[in-house]
Structures are given as structure tokens and as C-alpha cells.
Motif scaffolding. Structure first.
Motif, short mmCIF file in Angstrom:
data_model
loop_
_atom_site.label_atom_id
_atom_site.label_comp_id
_atom_site.label_asym_id
_atom_site.label_seq_id
_atom_site.Cartn_x
_atom_site.Cartn_y
_atom_site.Cartn_z
N GLN A 10 -9.92 0.38 -10.60
CA GLN A 10 -9.05 1.07 -9.65
C GLN A 10 -9.02 0.33 -8.31
N VAL A 11 -10.15 -0.22 -7.89
CA VAL A 11 -10.21 -0.98 -6.64
C VAL A 11 -9.37 -2.25 -6.74
N ILE A 12 -9.48 -2.97 -7.86
CA ILE A 12 -8.70 -4.20 -8.04
C ILE A 12 -7.22 -3.89 -8.16
N PHE A 13 -6.86 -2.83 -8.88
CA PHE A 13 -5.46 -2.45 -9.00
C PHE A 13 -4.86 -2.10 -7.64
N SER A 14 -5.59 -1.35 -6.85
CA SER A 14 -5.12 -1.00 -5.52
C SER A 14 -4.96 -2.24 -4.65
N GLY A 15 -5.90 -3.18 -4.77
CA GLY A 15 -5.80 -4.43 -4.02
C GLY A 15 -4.60 -5.26 -4.43
N VAL A 16 -4.32 -5.32 -5.72
CA VAL A 16 -3.17 -6.11 -6.20
C VAL A 16 -1.86 -5.47 -5.76
N MET A 17 -1.77 -4.15 -5.83
CA MET A 17 -0.54 -3.48 -5.39
C MET A 17 -0.29 -3.69 -3.89
#
Length: 84
Positions: A10-17
Motif C-alpha cells: 500500500q505504501v509503494i502503491f501510494s508512492g507510485v500514484m
């Protein structure tokens, strides 16, 4: 008392978005900072964008800041204790 675990996906997804949003904002900033009469410069040979206003640099910086802000925001959000 339960200890909260960090959801890395979830942290990586939020960072990519946020990186995608930051790169779009960087491209918009590069477009707005262009010289108004860049095409009509008779003294210098026009090579497109100057190095200070290259859209690639603005998009990269926007993506880096976006990824950092998105990851930090999601980390803080997931680690704050919930009131019961």
C-alpha cells in the motif's frame, strides 16, 4: 494492545500514484515556464528548451517529490493509532 504492521504494498502503491501526479505537475510547470517568444529569437540559434526549462527535469523532480510525499503520507496514516 495490538501493534500495527506497515502494509508495504500500500505504501509503494501510494508512492507510485503520487509520483505520476507529480510528474504531470512537473510537465505542466515546464510548459508554463517556457519563454513566450522562444520561437522568434533571432540572435541565438533555437535548440528547443533551454537546460533550465527542460520538461524531463521538471517531470523527474516532480515524480521524485511525489513518490516521497505519497510514501511518507501513507506510512504516517497507517501507523497512527486509532481511537477506540
Amino acid at each position: 494492545m495490538e501493534e500495527k504492521k506497515l502494509n508495504l504494498k500500500q505504501v509503494i502503491f501510494s508512492g507510485v500514484m503520487m509520483a505520476l501526479i507529480g510528474s504531470v505537475i512537473g510537465l505542466a510547470t515546464a510548459e508554463m515556464s517556457k519563454n513566450r517568444y522562444q520561437c522568434c529569437n533571432l540572435i541565438k540559434i533555437d535548440k528547443g528548451f533551454s537546460s533550465a526549462k527542460a520538461p524531463r527535469i521538471y517531470a523527474t523532480v516532480g515524480a521524485i517529490f511525489g513518490f516521497a510525499i505519497g510514501s511518507i503520507q501513507e506510512t504516517v496514516r497507517s501507523l497512527t493509532p486509532e481511537d477506540e
